[in-house]
Design a protein around this motif. Sequence first.
Motif, PDB file in Angstrom:
ATOM      1  N   ASN A 274      16.758  40.783  36.228  1.00  0.00           N
ATOM      2  CA  ASN A 274      15.318  40.692  36.458  1.00  0.00           C
ATOM      3  C   ASN A 274      14.551  41.928  36.004  1.00  0.00           C
ATOM      4  O   ASN A 274      13.317  41.912  36.002  1.00  0.00           O
ATOM      5  N   ALA A 275      15.261  42.986  35.649  1.00  0.00           N
ATOM      6  CA  ALA A 275      14.581  44.183  35.131  1.00  0.00           C
ATOM      7  C   ALA A 275      15.403  44.754  33.990  1.00  0.00           C
ATOM      8  O   ALA A 275      15.957  45.850  34.089  1.00  0.00           O
ATOM      9  N   PRO A 276      15.506  44.013  32.877  1.00  0.00           N
ATOM     10  CA  PRO A 276      16.327  44.501  31.758  1.00  0.00           C
ATOM     11  C   PRO A 276      15.772  45.793  31.187  1.00  0.00           C
ATOM     12  O   PRO A 276      14.568  45.959  31.028  1.00  0.00           O
ATOM     13  N   GLY A 277      16.665  46.716  30.891  1.00  0.00           N
ATOM     14  CA  GLY A 277      16.235  48.010  30.359  1.00  0.00           C
ATOM     15  C   GLY A 277      15.488  48.848  31.368  1.00  0.00           C
ATOM     16  O   GLY A 277      14.614  49.639  31.003  1.00  0.00           O
ATOM     17  N   ALA A 278      15.815  48.684  32.663  1.00  0.00           N
ATOM     18  CA  ALA A 278      15.073  49.409  33.703  1.00  0.00           C
ATOM     19  C   ALA A 278      15.151  50.914  33.521  1.00  0.00           C
ATOM     20  O   ALA A 278      14.199  51.634  33.796  1.00  0.00           O
ATOM     21  N   ASP A 279      16.289  51.379  33.017  1.00  0.00           N
ATOM     22  CA  ASP A 279      16.448  52.825  32.895  1.00  0.00           C
ATOM     23  C   ASP A 279      15.553  53.411  31.804  1.00  0.00           C
ATOM     24  O   ASP A 279      15.314  54.624  31.767  1.00  0.00           O
ATOM     25  N   THR A 280      15.026  52.561  30.910  1.00  0.00           N
ATOM     26  CA  THR A 280      14.188  53.091  29.821  1.00  0.00           C
ATOM     27  C   THR A 280      12.723  53.189  30.205  1.00  0.00           C
ATOM     28  O   THR A 280      11.998  54.002  29.646  1.00  0.00           O
TER      29      THR A 280
ATOM     30  N   GLN B 299      20.033  69.966  52.582  1.00  0.00           N
ATOM     31  CA  GLN B 299      19.181  69.759  51.420  1.00  0.00           C
ATOM     32  C   GLN B 299      19.930  68.880  50.427  1.00  0.00           C
ATOM     33  O   GLN B 299      20.997  69.250  49.950  1.00  0.00           O
ATOM     34  N   VAL B 300      19.379  67.706  50.116  1.00  0.00           N
ATOM     35  CA  VAL B 300      20.058  66.753  49.244  1.00  0.00           C
ATOM     36  C   VAL B 300      19.213  66.476  48.007  1.00  0.00           C
ATOM     37  O   VAL B 300      18.001  66.697  48.008  1.00  0.00           O
ATOM     38  N   GLU B 301      19.879  66.003  46.961  1.00  0.00           N
ATOM     39  CA  GLU B 301      19.184  65.616  45.740  1.00  0.00           C
ATOM     40  C   GLU B 301      19.782  64.320  45.202  1.00  0.00           C
ATOM     41  O   GLU B 301      20.965  64.032  45.408  1.00  0.00           O
ATOM     42  N   LEU B 302      18.940  63.540  44.522  1.00  0.00           N
ATOM     43  CA  LEU B 302      19.371  62.253  43.985  1.00  0.00           C
ATOM     44  C   LEU B 302      20.245  62.442  42.755  1.00  0.00           C
ATOM     45  O   LEU B 302      19.914  63.231  41.867  1.00  0.00           O
ATOM     46  N   SER B 303      21.340  61.701  42.693  1.00  0.00           N
ATOM     47  CA  SER B 303      22.144  61.668  41.477  1.00  0.00           C
ATOM     48  C   SER B 303      21.507  60.668  40.504  1.00  0.00           C
ATOM     49  O   SER B 303      20.774  59.761  40.918  1.00  0.00           O
ATOM     50  N   PRO B 304      21.767  60.805  39.202  1.00  0.00           N
ATOM     51  CA  PRO B 304      21.193  59.847  38.229  1.00  0.00           C
ATOM     52  C   PRO B 304      21.580  58.409  38.527  1.00  0.00           C
ATOM     53  O   PRO B 304      20.760  57.495  38.360  1.00  0.00           O
ATOM     54  N   ALA B 305      22.815  58.180  38.973  1.00  0.00           N
ATOM     55  CA  ALA B 305      23.253  56.814  39.262  1.00  0.00           C
ATOM     56  C   ALA B 305      22.483  56.218  40.432  1.00  0.00           C
ATOM     57  O   ALA B 305      22.069  55.047  40.401  1.00  0.00           O
ATOM     58  N   ALA B 306      22.266  57.017  41.491  1.00  0.00           N
ATOM     59  CA  ALA B 306      21.509  56.537  42.646  1.00  0.00           C
ATOM     60  C   ALA B 306      20.055  56.274  42.270  1.00  0.00           C
ATOM     61  O   ALA B 306      19.452  55.275  42.692  1.00  0.00           O
ATOM     62  N   GLU B 307      19.484  57.162  41.461  1.00  0.00           N
ATOM     63  CA  GLU B 307      18.099  56.985  41.043  1.00  0.00           C
ATOM     64  C   GLU B 307      17.939  55.712  40.220  1.00  0.00           C
ATOM     65  O   GLU B 307      16.936  54.993  40.347  1.00  0.00           O
ATOM     66  N   LYS B 308      18.930  55.411  39.380  1.00  0.00           N
ATOM     67  CA  LYS B 308      18.858  54.212  38.541  1.00  0.00           C
ATOM     68  C   LYS B 308      18.869  52.954  39.400  1.00  0.00           C
ATOM     69  O   LYS B 308      18.105  52.009  39.144  1.00  0.00           O
ATOM     70  N   ILE B 309      19.705  52.916  40.424  1.00  0.00           N
ATOM     71  CA  ILE B 309      19.767  51.738  41.292  1.00  0.00           C
ATOM     72  C   ILE B 309      18.459  51.580  42.069  1.00  0.00           C
ATOM     73  O   ILE B 309      17.914  50.478  42.185  1.00  0.00           O
ATOM     74  N   ILE B 310      17.933  52.688  42.592  1.00  0.00           N
ATOM     75  CA  ILE B 310      16.710  52.609  43.397  1.00  0.00           C
ATOM     76  C   ILE B 310      15.539  52.120  42.554  1.00  0.00           C
ATOM     77  O   ILE B 310      14.821  51.174  42.932  1.00  0.00           O
TER      78      ILE B 310
END
Length: 678
Positions: free
Chosen positions: A667-673, A549-560
């Motif tokens: 190409n996606a500035p501020g993607a995390d927001t 059972q795995v879960e996404l880390s915040p860093a991985a989610e941000k890149i995806i």
Amino acid sequence: MADILSLKESVLVYLDRSGGLKKLCENCKHFNGTQQTEAVYRFCIGVNPADVLELDPVLGDCVLHDPLKATALFQSVCFLAIKTLSLIEKIHMESQVNVILKFTHLPPFPEYTLDLSSFPRLCRPLRPVSMEGLVISMTRVTKYTQGARFLCTDDDCPCSTGFHHIRVHAPGATESATVRNDFSCMMCSSQLKEDVKFRVLGDKQLVELIHVKALDVLRGHEQSSMRYQSVTLFLRDELCNSMRIGRYYRVLGIPAHVHQWPNLTWSVEANSVQPWEPVCDCKVSARFQELLKGTASSPWRFSAIVAHCFGLDVAPLGLYDTLKLSLLLSLVQTRIDEKDTFHNLDLLVVTTDTLILDRLMTYSLSLAYRGIRHQATGEMFACLSRDEHGAGTANIHAGSVLLATGGVCLLGDLSYYRKDKLDSIKSVMETRTLSVFIPGKKYGEDADQQLSFPVQCSFWAATDSSRRSGRADCGALGAAEMGAVPAQLADAFGLVIECRDRVGEQALLAQTVHTLQHAVQSGKPHDPPCWEFSTEDYHELVAHAQGLQVELSPAAEKIIHGYYMASRRVRSQGQGVNMSVASIKLLISLAEAHCKLCLRTQVLEQDAVIAVLLCESSVSLKHGASALIIPPDPVFPCDLGDVDGLCKRDAALDELHQLILRFIYTNAPGADTYITEE
């Protein structure tokens, strides 16, 4: 007589202690709510054989070895309870109480287990048994007669009225055993005539169950001479529609011989049905555990070596590493979780050498939870036939796709499929449902019917790029020729891999030498790597990784999410390519699969990088390159023959990691927001 009274007393005590009497009273309220008077009233009573044996060993023996006699005892006690407590005024005779004993379980002994790979076709006592198997076909739900009332044709006979002659269905009995026009009165021997308005109908469904190992013959490997025979299950009333084609089940049932002159068939009356999965408690081998410790300094090395050393019996070391990694990721990710949600990873391979590729896929199929290789002479989806057990309805037989439920269906080279078949594959992959049309007139129904079945398998396929499709070349930079595969079908596959021979003629020579060495010295390793793993080691690794059972880390989610937003903006503006939500699902699936293959439980940023590289390569093959310029084989940019090669690969992947981050922020500035907004 004293023994019968003692057994009935034990039945009453058991019903009182187990809550059966309380449930009987509740069921009687339901029958009192209807105005219609019926011939029989059906009651399901749960029976725990262990509790019954503890209460009264004689009664327990009767329940386990003479279920018809035990049913008669429970029927008598239930009738007395109904009349004593005045629960149903419409019941006048004991024969109107139709009791069905539902076993909670059976003793875990061989005498109560029916192995579908070696079950006997001999006369044996009519007693309940337990069996496990796979559903390969089923019929539609039809009607059968639960019970019927008969009256004597002689008006002077007392049996010309009332409920003296009641017939109910018994395990193994045909419809003619319950309803017929040649029954005689037990008092005056006159002919009986059914009172049709009192007939009670129920639902019936037939299911074909087969042993799990029977599917091994469909994996594409050489098999033994053993042959498997399916067994027919009769599901009745509340058990109808409790089973699905392609799934495993544990069934408690009563074997019976069904007489339909001049034939005698062997079937099982199902008593209870439970979903079941073969137990696989696989542990990672010591060799892989040692490798995991030795590569702990890098998040990429373990999966690289695992893929590099995979399938050495088929392909020489160093070839098809990206394909091998993709196959392992698909094997690890393909599963059905506890919530019955299916996770898949489809794979389309573009190549000019389909022979070696087919061998590698066939070898990988043996590691799947369930692997089915579609044969050209077989049915891919589903086919119909007329039921042979008297119902006359349509019997739906599973094709390769339904038989591969929970696993992988290997389609082979799509260049040999007709256009209509390719269109059907595309429709099934996009909707993940399979529709079966049943013409009503052909199968005894007034109206046509269309049934839908969920498709829960991953698809593996190949296309020969040397077979030109004849369509106009799009001219997009980096786009690959897909052979006879339409662009829409290629889009339906989650991951497209192109097998490039980076060393040209050297690769052909290496494959030739590898094939000749295995032909001359079969079973002996040639050019062994630093790490050697057996097929069993890989089987245990895949089985163990599937269950993580795995879960996404915040860093991985941000890149995806950042890559998805940037790629969608770049491609939609420059190429007119719509990056759908399926792309995010593919990225998450790839990242989770790589994390599992590395035996971790948290998806790291490095796992997301591998997912982005594979996804970008796949999209580029279909639609051309974008502003994110990556090398032709980004996941394995160099040879992994030694430690120096692994270090070079780590350095190359670190550079690609930074390249991806620059692509996202450009190409996606501020993607995390605004990830949440999207």
